[in-house]
Motif scaffolding. Structure first.
Motif, PDB file in Angstrom:
ATOM      1  N   ASP A  79       0.843  -1.188   0.000  1.00 35.35           N
ATOM      2  CA  ASP A  79       0.000   0.000   0.000  1.00 35.35           C
ATOM      3  C   ASP A  79       0.890   1.254   0.000  1.00 35.35           C
ATOM      4  O   ASP A  79       2.120   1.143   0.033  1.00 35.35           O
ATOM      5  CB  ASP A  79      -0.974  -0.033   1.186  1.00 35.35           C
ATOM      6  N   PRO A  80       0.308   2.456  -0.027  1.00 31.11           N
ATOM      7  CA  PRO A  80       1.128   3.682  -0.077  1.00 31.11           C
ATOM      8  C   PRO A  80       2.068   3.853   1.114  1.00 31.11           C
ATOM      9  O   PRO A  80       3.092   4.525   1.004  1.00 31.11           O
ATOM     10  CB  PRO A  80       0.085   4.807  -0.111  1.00 31.11           C
ATOM     11  N   ASP A  81       1.734   3.233   2.244  1.00 33.80           N
ATOM     12  CA  ASP A  81       2.590   3.336   3.427  1.00 33.80           C
ATOM     13  C   ASP A  81       3.691   2.284   3.431  1.00 33.80           C
ATOM     14  O   ASP A  81       4.493   2.228   4.367  1.00 33.80           O
ATOM     15  CB  ASP A  81       1.753   3.185   4.701  1.00 33.80           C
ATOM     16  N   GLY A  82       3.728   1.418   2.430  1.00 35.69           N
ATOM     17  CA  GLY A  82       4.739   0.376   2.359  1.00 35.69           C
ATOM     18  C   GLY A  82       4.349  -0.909   3.062  1.00 35.69           C
ATOM     19  O   GLY A  82       5.153  -1.832   3.134  1.00 35.69           O
ATOM     20  N   GLN A  83       3.130  -0.975   3.593  1.00 37.31           N
ATOM     21  CA  GLN A  83       2.666  -2.192   4.268  1.00 37.31           C
ATOM     22  C   GLN A  83       2.367  -3.264   3.228  1.00 37.31           C
ATOM     23  O   GLN A  83       1.784  -2.991   2.190  1.00 37.31           O
ATOM     24  CB  GLN A  83       1.404  -1.911   5.088  1.00 37.31           C
ATOM     25  N   LEU A  84       2.755  -4.489   3.533  1.00 34.95           N
ATOM     26  CA  LEU A  84       2.545  -5.614   2.618  1.00 34.95           C
ATOM     27  C   LEU A  84       1.081  -6.030   2.639  1.00 34.95           C
ATOM     28  O   LEU A  84       0.532  -6.393   3.675  1.00 34.95           O
ATOM     29  CB  LEU A  84       3.431  -6.790   3.044  1.00 34.95           C
ATOM     30  N   LEU A  85       0.403  -5.948   1.469  1.00 36.58           N
ATOM     31  CA  LEU A  85      -0.989  -6.372   1.351  1.00 36.58           C
ATOM     32  C   LEU A  85      -1.099  -7.821   0.897  1.00 36.58           C
ATOM     33  O   LEU A  85      -2.014  -8.535   1.294  1.00 36.58           O
ATOM     34  CB  LEU A  85      -1.734  -5.496   0.340  1.00 36.58           C
ATOM     35  N   PHE A  86      -0.175  -8.243   0.052  1.00 35.71           N
ATOM     36  CA  PHE A  86      -0.259  -9.565  -0.560  1.00 35.71           C
ATOM     37  C   PHE A  86       1.149 -10.033  -0.890  1.00 35.71           C
ATOM     38  O   PHE A  86       1.977  -9.254  -1.363  1.00 35.71           O
ATOM     39  CB  PHE A  86      -1.099  -9.490  -1.843  1.00 35.71           C
ATOM     40  N   TYR A  92      -5.227 -11.608  -7.330  1.00 37.16           N
ATOM     41  CA  TYR A  92      -5.466 -10.932  -6.066  1.00 37.16           C
ATOM     42  C   TYR A  92      -6.359  -9.728  -6.314  1.00 37.16           C
ATOM     43  O   TYR A  92      -6.087  -8.909  -7.189  1.00 37.16           O
ATOM     44  CB  TYR A  92      -4.149 -10.492  -5.417  1.00 37.16           C
ATOM     45  N   ASP A  93      -7.451  -9.635  -5.544  1.00 32.23           N
ATOM     46  CA  ASP A  93      -8.393  -8.513  -5.610  1.00 32.23           C
ATOM     47  C   ASP A  93      -8.307  -7.751  -4.290  1.00 32.23           C
ATOM     48  O   ASP A  93      -8.230  -8.366  -3.233  1.00 32.23           O
ATOM     49  CB  ASP A  93      -9.840  -9.003  -5.756  1.00 32.23           C
ATOM     50  N   PHE A  94      -8.350  -6.416  -4.373  1.00 29.37           N
ATOM     51  CA  PHE A  94      -8.417  -5.649  -3.136  1.00 29.37           C
ATOM     52  C   PHE A  94      -9.074  -4.308  -3.396  1.00 29.37           C
ATOM     53  O   PHE A  94      -9.176  -3.846  -4.535  1.00 29.37           O
ATOM     54  CB  PHE A  94      -7.032  -5.472  -2.503  1.00 29.37           C
ATOM     55  N   VAL A  95      -9.538  -3.700  -2.310  1.00 29.91           N
ATOM     56  CA  VAL A  95     -10.140  -2.372  -2.350  1.00 29.91           C
ATOM     57  C   VAL A  95      -9.200  -1.435  -1.602  1.00 29.91           C
ATOM     58  O   VAL A  95      -8.745  -1.741  -0.496  1.00 29.91           O
ATOM     59  CB  VAL A  95     -11.537  -2.384  -1.681  1.00 29.91           C
ATOM     60  N   ALA A  96      -8.909  -0.297  -2.197  1.00 35.43           N
ATOM     61  CA  ALA A  96      -7.973   0.657  -1.600  1.00 35.43           C
ATOM     62  C   ALA A  96      -8.536   1.231  -0.304  1.00 35.43           C
ATOM     63  O   ALA A  96      -9.670   1.700  -0.261  1.00 35.43           O
ATOM     64  CB  ALA A  96      -7.668   1.773  -2.588  1.00 35.43           C
ATOM     65  N   ASP A  97      -7.728   1.177   0.753  1.00 35.39           N
ATOM     66  CA  ASP A  97      -8.110   1.736   2.043  1.00 35.39           C
ATOM     67  C   ASP A  97      -7.626   3.170   2.217  1.00 35.39           C
ATOM     68  O   ASP A  97      -8.077   3.870   3.114  1.00 35.39           O
ATOM     69  CB  ASP A  97      -7.523   0.880   3.178  1.00 35.39           C
ATOM     70  N   TYR A 136      -0.064   2.577  -4.991  1.00 32.80           N
ATOM     71  CA  TYR A 136       0.075   1.165  -4.629  1.00 32.80           C
ATOM     72  C   TYR A 136       1.113   0.535  -5.549  1.00 32.80           C
ATOM     73  O   TYR A 136       1.163   0.837  -6.746  1.00 32.80           O
ATOM     74  CB  TYR A 136      -1.268   0.437  -4.751  1.00 32.80           C
ATOM     75  N   THR A 137       1.947  -0.321  -4.996  1.00 29.40           N
ATOM     76  CA  THR A 137       3.053  -0.927  -5.723  1.00 29.40           C
ATOM     77  C   THR A 137       2.850  -2.432  -5.814  1.00 29.40           C
ATOM     78  O   THR A 137       2.535  -3.077  -4.816  1.00 29.40           O
ATOM     79  CB  THR A 137       4.383  -0.653  -4.993  1.00 29.40           C
ATOM     80  N   TYR A 138       3.047  -2.982  -7.004  1.00 32.30           N
ATOM     81  CA  TYR A 138       3.060  -4.438  -7.148  1.00 32.30           C
ATOM     82  C   TYR A 138       4.343  -4.828  -7.885  1.00 32.30           C
ATOM     83  O   TYR A 138       4.721  -4.212  -8.874  1.00 32.30           O
ATOM     84  CB  TYR A 138       1.800  -4.972  -7.841  1.00 32.30           C
ATOM     85  N   CYS A 139       5.019  -5.830  -7.330  1.00 35.67           N
ATOM     86  CA  CYS A 139       6.339  -6.226  -7.827  1.00 35.67           C
ATOM     87  C   CYS A 139       6.358  -7.712  -8.164  1.00 35.67           C
ATOM     88  O   CYS A 139       5.795  -8.534  -7.439  1.00 35.67           O
ATOM     89  CB  CYS A 139       7.416  -5.937  -6.783  1.00 35.67           C
ATOM     90  N   PHE A 140       7.054  -8.026  -9.257  1.00 36.11           N
ATOM     91  CA  PHE A 140       7.295  -9.402  -9.672  1.00 36.11           C
ATOM     92  C   PHE A 140       8.791  -9.643  -9.544  1.00 36.11           C
ATOM     93  O   PHE A 140       9.596  -8.890 -10.083  1.00 36.11           O
ATOM     94  CB  PHE A 140       6.848  -9.626 -11.114  1.00 36.11           C
TER      95      PHE A 140
END
Length: 190
Positions: free
Chosen positions: A57-64, A74-79, A84-88
């Motif tokens: 998430d924007p704070d750097g917390q791991l969502l998935f 993976y589905d999510f709703v922005a809090d 938001y960052t997604y990395c492979f």
């Protein structure tokens, strides 16, 4: 008319990237509270067909986080508002590079107060279902490609093994004919 279709073609194709050994590719999405995002991915080539995926998430917390998997959704709703960052990642691999296809799609949240009429709601549901169908179809195409490559590799190995066995059988038969023929030769001694 054809120009419009050609311009829309890149929008419907999945993103494909090559992950080299010891590398990570990150992508960003700017989202607002209530926005929905869906990430689907499929590894189609290289090594054991596995990668690591992380969404923050924007704070750097791991969502998935999914480690060493070949496919996932993976589905999510922005809090929170923000990026938001997604990395492979293919950092764990020392030799093989990976080919990865992925899709990112989302829905901007609108409340009833913002003028969402029932027809728009039905169109949004239809668009979501079409996107899910498209993602499933792309997944099946990738799986078919992987299975076809495996079948062709196995077919090639069986072919070469059969050729080697045929050569060995002919060589053994020739040796046996020569050996038996020598046994029955009359040897002259003077």
């Amino acid at each position: 008319m054809w120009i419009a279709w050609l311009l829309l073609l890149p929008c419907v194709l999945a993103h494909t990237i090559d992950l080299l050994p010891h590398t990570e590719h990150c992508f960003f999405e700017d989202m607002h509270v209530g926005d929905e995002m869906t990430l689907t991915y499929q590894v189609s080539g290289g090594g054991h067909l596995d990668i690591d995926v992380r969404i923050r998430d924007p704070d750097g917390q791991l969502l998935f986080q999914q480690l060493r998997k070949d496919t996932g959704t993976y589905d999510f709703v922005a809090d929170a508002d923000g990026r938001y960052t997604y990395c492979f990642s293919n950092e764990f691999s020392a030799i093989s590079d990976k080919t990865l296809s992925f899709n990112v799609h989302g829905i901007l949240y609108l409340t009833e107060d913002e003028g969402l009429i029932p027809a728009e709601r039905e169109l949004r549901d239809l668009a979501t279902n079409v996107q899910l169908f498209k993602d499933e179809q792309e997944y099946l195409v990738m799986r078919e490609r992987v299975h076809r490559n495996t079948a062709e590799s196995t077919n090639s190995r069986v072919k070469w093994w059969s050729i080697i066995q045929t050569i060995l059988i002919v060589a053994v038969c020739a040796f046996q004919v020569y050996f038996v023929k020598r046994q029955f030769e009359v040897r002259r001694t003077i």
